[in-house]
Write an enzyme that holds these catalytic residues in place. Structure first.
Site, short mmCIF file in Angstrom:
data_model
loop_
_atom_site.label_atom_id
_atom_site.label_comp_id
_atom_site.label_asym_id
_atom_site.label_seq_id
_atom_site.Cartn_x
_atom_site.Cartn_y
_atom_site.Cartn_z
N LEU A 180 0.73 -1.01 0.00
CA LEU A 180 0.20 0.06 -0.14
C LEU A 180 0.93 1.04 -0.14
O LEU A 180 1.94 1.35 0.76
CB LEU A 180 -0.82 -0.14 1.27
CG LEU A 180 -2.24 -0.69 1.35
CD1 LEU A 180 -2.99 -0.71 2.64
CD2 LEU A 180 -3.05 -0.25 0.13
N ASP A 181 0.32 2.31 -0.62
CA ASP A 181 1.22 3.64 -0.62
C ASP A 181 1.15 4.04 0.66
O ASP A 181 0.19 3.82 1.35
CB ASP A 181 0.46 4.51 -1.75
CG ASP A 181 0.59 3.98 -3.18
OD1 ASP A 181 1.57 3.58 -3.41
OD2 ASP A 181 -0.19 4.38 -3.92
N PRO A 182 2.33 4.62 1.10
CA PRO A 182 2.47 5.36 2.57
C PRO A 182 1.23 6.11 2.93
O PRO A 182 0.81 5.83 4.01
CB PRO A 182 3.62 6.12 2.19
CG PRO A 182 4.48 5.67 1.16
CD PRO A 182 3.41 5.02 0.50
#
Length: 301
Positions: free
Chosen positions: A46-48
């Site tokens: 997942l993106d930050p």
């Protein structure tokens, strides 16, 4: 001589409800530390800034990661219309704007082309490898790349809310390798108004749901305790999409040694991938042929 990684031989899944602002790698490291686990990995980055399901596998469960990675996943996200950014999300710099704001009917009509089997170009800032380098490293150096389009199965893509003219909330169920940021970017381009992801949450991934996820605060509070161990889900949940084949005692013993083993009954078809169990625990994953499972992965439980 390589140093041997210390830690407990503990196996299973922990479903984390990832907070915004934390990388997936940082979550895995936190979970490994909290369990004092020897080995850990996750099923799907997942993106930050994204939140929601990050399924973390410990020990032998890491052998089942590919099956969760390949499973369908559900995302809820908000697209900011009228702006394109360098990263296709709110972290990037705005590089194009438009005063056009399409109505709901126009958005619904445009969504049709993003359902089913589609071809999708990953964002410039992504983990795709280009001649051994990550695309985001090349992009940070100020270079642009021609990334190849990749196939993606989109099971569904629907409008869930339209808070105002600048924003539309969508929900998407898709297969492996989907970039929500690319959907937002390409939808904006199709509508002629530009677009990027403002917020993103993964609601579920295979059998794992955000609703049942553990928070980082809980992990910190319960670290190195039996109460945290109690939150661990069985390794077998990572095999939920494969047929289960009960093995005989002799078959289980042969499978554990890497040899084909007899299974008692099967709903699997000849040549289908499946997993064998004995006394409720996973023994091996492999291919079913004529009453036997031919193992490709063996679990040391």
């Amino acid at each position: 001589m390589a140093r041997r990684r210390k830690g407990r031989e503990i196996s299973g899944w922990l479903v984390v409800d990832k907070p915004s602002g934390m990388t997936s790698t940082a979550v895995v490291n936190k979970v490994r530390w909290a369990f004092d686990a020897k080995k850990a990995g996750h099923a799907g980055t997942l993106d930050p800034d994204a939140t929601g399901v990050l399924a973390v596998a410990l020990g032998e469960a890491t052998k089942t990661v590919p099956y969760i990675t390949d499973a369908l996943k559900c995302y809820r996200f908000t697209v900011r219309l009228g702006q394109a950014t360098t990263t296709d999300d709110a972290e990037g710099a705005v590089i194009a704007t438009s005063d056009l704001r399409p109505d709901d009917a126009a958005i619904e009509a445009a969504l049709a082309r993003f359902r089913g089997e589609i071809m999708q170009v990953p964002p410039q800032f992504s983990a795709v490898k280009i001649e051994g380098e990550r695309a985001y490293d090349i992009a940070r150096a100020g270079e642009e790349m021609d990334l190849a389009a990749r196939p993606l199965w989109v099971e569904s893509l629907t409008i869930t809310a339209r808070p105002d003219a600048d924003h539309v909330e969508l929900e998407m169920v898709c297969g492996k390798g989907g970039y929500v940021r690319s959907i937002a970017r390409d939808l904006g381009a199709a509508l002629g108004c530009h677009g990027h992801v403002l917020r993103l949450r993964r609601l579920w991934s295979g059998p794992f749901t955000a609703e049942a996820g553990t928070t980082i605060e809980q992990i910190d509070n319960l670290a190195r305790t039996e109460a945290l161990d109690d939150l661990l889900l069985p390794l077998e949940m990572g095999l939920a999409d494969l047929p289960e084949l009960p093995a005989t005692a002799e078959g289980a013993a042969r499978l554990r040694n890497g040899n084909p083993g007899m299974v008692i009954s099967s709903d699997a078809e000849w040549g289908e991938e499946a997993w064998a169990s004995h006394q409720g625990r996973a023994v091996a994953v492999g291919v079913y042929r004529s009453g036997e499972l031919h193992p490709s992965r063996v679990f040391n439980l």
